[in-house]
Write an enzyme that holds these catalytic residues in place. Structure first.
Site, PDB file in Angstrom:
ATOM      1  N   ASP A   1      -9.956   8.955  31.373  1.00  0.00           N
ATOM      2  CA  ASP A   1     -10.544   8.576  30.090  1.00  0.00           C
ATOM      3  C   ASP A   1      -9.598   8.885  28.936  1.00  0.00           C
ATOM      4  O   ASP A   1      -9.407   8.057  28.035  1.00  0.00           O
ATOM      5  CB  ASP A   1     -11.864   9.324  29.881  1.00  0.00           C
ATOM      6  N   TYR A   2      -9.009  10.073  28.954  1.00  0.00           N
ATOM      7  CA  TYR A   2      -8.122  10.454  27.852  1.00  0.00           C
ATOM      8  C   TYR A   2      -6.817   9.664  27.892  1.00  0.00           C
ATOM      9  O   TYR A   2      -6.294   9.278  26.838  1.00  0.00           O
ATOM     10  CB  TYR A   2      -7.870  11.962  27.872  1.00  0.00           C
TER      11      TYR A   2
END
Length: 423
Positions: free
Chosen positions: A186-187
C-alpha cells in the site's frame, strides 16, 4: 539537514501564504479514498503543501477504525489523515453528488482508490469529470488496474503481493510464504501514485491537458521483482525464499546476539568482508578459496558455512557491543530495532523522524516525520488528522459559498455530516 532560511522543516504551525515555501502549495486535491494506499498518497501530497480535501462517507473512512485508539481517538488516522481537511458527504444522494462535483471543479487532482466502476456509477468517473474540467489529473489506485481481465476483482495489498509474486519470495525456504506485518505494498503504491500525479501536473504545465494516473497495487508489488523477471526470462530461474539471507551474497543475514536480540550484518564487498574478518580476528578467511571472493562466498554451500562462522562469533556479544565494534570498523550493521528502541535512538530525533504533533484532545501525538527532506522547500506537518467531518461547515461555506441556513439543511437531511453530530 539544511533548514530553509532558519525555518524548521517540521514546523507544525499553519504557514501563511506569503511564507509558504512548500512545493505543492496552490495545488488542490479532492481525495475520495479509504483505508491505506489512497490516504497515504494524500498524506504525502499534503505534507508538501497540497490542499487535500478528503471526502468521507457519513460513517467515515474505515482507516479510522484500524490500529490503536485512545478513548475514541484513532491514533492511525491522526497521522495518515494529517494536513488534510475532512468533509463528510453521502455521495449516494443527488445533492451529495453535486457537492462533490462542485468541489472537483475547483481542484487540480482527484485521488481515488475505489474498485473500477464505483465512481462511474456515482457520476464521478473520469469521463464525467473531464467533461466539466478537462485539465483534471485523475489518479486511480486499484488492486489490478483500470483494465485487463482482472480489473473488476477486489484486491487489497496482501492479495496483490501474492498475485505480484512478492509473497512467494517472503519468509524462510522451509516454511509457507510469510506475511510482512506492515502495509508495504500500500505504501509503495502510494509513492508511485504521488510520483505519477507530479509527472501529470508537470505535463499539464506544458500542455494544459489533464489525464488519468492508473496505479495498481499488484504492479507496485511486482516492480520489486525486477531482477527475478530478467533471470527467469533468460535462465528459467524460479527463485525460492531466502529467509534472512540476501541471495548469492554472504555474509548478509541476521545473527543472534548474547542478549537475545539480532543484528543484521552486510559485508557485501570484498573490502567490507576484509574489515569484518579483521574484527573477527580471522585473517585466514581472506585466503580461503571458499571465501576470498564475492562469487565464491555466494555459492550455496559456502554461504551456509560462512553464516555459521559469523553466527558463532556474533552470539558471544550483546547487540549494542557488536554493533559498536562493527560500526567502528566500517562494516554495515544494525541491531534489529523495535519501535521502543527507535524512540530511544538519537538519529531519529536529529532527522525529525519522530515528531510530536499537537492534538486537541490528547495534547500531542508522536508521528513519523516528512519524507523526503528538501533543503529549500521542505514539507511540514501543519496539523494532525481532523475528526470525521471536522471541516464540513468551513468547506461548504468558504469553498462553495453556501449560507449557514443551507448548510444546516444539508446536515439535517443527512447529505453531509459535521464533526460532533448533526447539529
Amino acid at each position: 539537514m539544511a533548514k530553509d532560511k532558519g525555518e524548521h522543516a517540521m514546523n507544525t504551525d499553519t504557514a501563511s501564504p506569503a511564507r509558504d515555501h512548500t512545493p505543492l502549495s496552490g495545488i488542490r486535491v479532492v481525495e475520495i479514498c479509504t483505508t491505506i494506499a489512497g490516504p497515504a498518497c494524500g498524506r504525502l501530497l499534503a505534507d508538501f503543501g497540497a490542499d487535500v480535501i478528503k471526502i468521507e462517507p457519513p460513517d467515515g473512512d474505515p482507516v479510522r477504525q484500524l490500529g490503536s485508539h485512545v478513548d475514541a481517538v484513532s491514533l492511525y488516522s491522526a497521522s495518515i489523515l494529517r494536513n488534510k481537511r475532512s468533509i463528510a458527504i453521502d455521495l449516494k444522494t443527488e445533492e451529495g453528488h453535486e457537492l462533490a462535483r462542485a468541489l472537483i471543479r475547483r481542484a487540480d487532482v482527484v485521488l481515488e482508490n475505489n474498485r473500477p466502476g464505483v465512481l462511474e456509477r456515482l457520476g464521478l468517473g473520469y469521463e464525467a469529470i473531464a467533461a466539466i474540467k478537462p485539465d483534471i489529473i485523475y489518479a486511480r489506485i486499484s488492486g489490478y488496474g483500470q483494465d485487463g481481465p482482472c480489473a473488476h476483482l477486489p484486491g487489497y495489498g496482501a492479495i496483490c503481493e501474492a498475485y505480484g509474486g512478492v509473497r512467494h519470495m517472503t519468509g524462510d525456504p522451509d516454511r509457507p510464504p510469510s506475511r510482512v506485518a506492515l502495509a508495504t505494498t500500500d505504501y509503495l503504491t502510494s509513492v508511485y501514485t504521488a510520483f505519477g500525479i507530479l509527472a501529470a501536473l508537470r505535463y499539464r504545465d506544458r500542455t494544459g491537458e489533464g489525464q488519468v494516473v492508473d496505479a495498481a497495487l499488484y504492479e507496485a508489488a511486482f516492480t520489486q521483482m525486477e531482477a527475478v523477471v530478467t533471470a527467469y526470462d533468460k535462465l528459467g530461474k524460479v527463485p525460492m525464499r531466502q529467509g534472512p539471507n540476501l541471495p548469492s551474497m554472504a555474509p548478509n543475514s541476521l545473527y543472534s546476539t548474547a542478549d537475545g536480540g539480532y543484528v543484521l550484518i552486510a559485508a557485501n564487498s570484498n573490502a567490507t568482508f576484509e574489515r569484518l574478518a579483521r574484527v573477527m580476528q580471522r585473517p585466514d578467511l581472506l585466503t580461503d578459496p571458499r571465501y576470498s571472493t564475492i562469487r565464491a562466498r555466494g555459492q550455496a554451500d559456502n554461504m551456509r558455512a560462512m553464516d555459521t562462522l559469523v553466527a558463532d562469533w556474533a552470539r558471544q556479544y550483546d547487540g549494542r557491543e557488536l554493533e559498536a565494534m562493527l560500526q567502528a570498523a566500517g562494516v554495515p550493521v544494525s541491531r534489529v530495532l523495535t519501535v521502543k528502541d527507535i524512540f530511544e535512538e538519537e538519529h531519529y530525533r536529529a532527522r525529525d523522524m519522530i515528531v510530536p504533533v499537537p492534538h486537541a484532545r490528547l495534547g500531542s501525538i508522536s508521528q513519523i516525520g516528512v519524507v523526503p527532506k528538501l533543503s529549500q522547500s521542505p514539507g511540514r506537518i501543519r496539523h494532525t488528522g481532523p475528526e470525521l467531518g471536522g471541516n464540513t461547515r468551513e468547506i461548504l461555506s468558504a469553498e462553495l459559498g453556501l449560507e449557514a441556513a443551507q448548510i444546516a439543511r444539508l446536515i439535517q437531511a443527512g447529505v453531509v455530516r459535521q464533526a460532533g453530530g448533526k447539529e
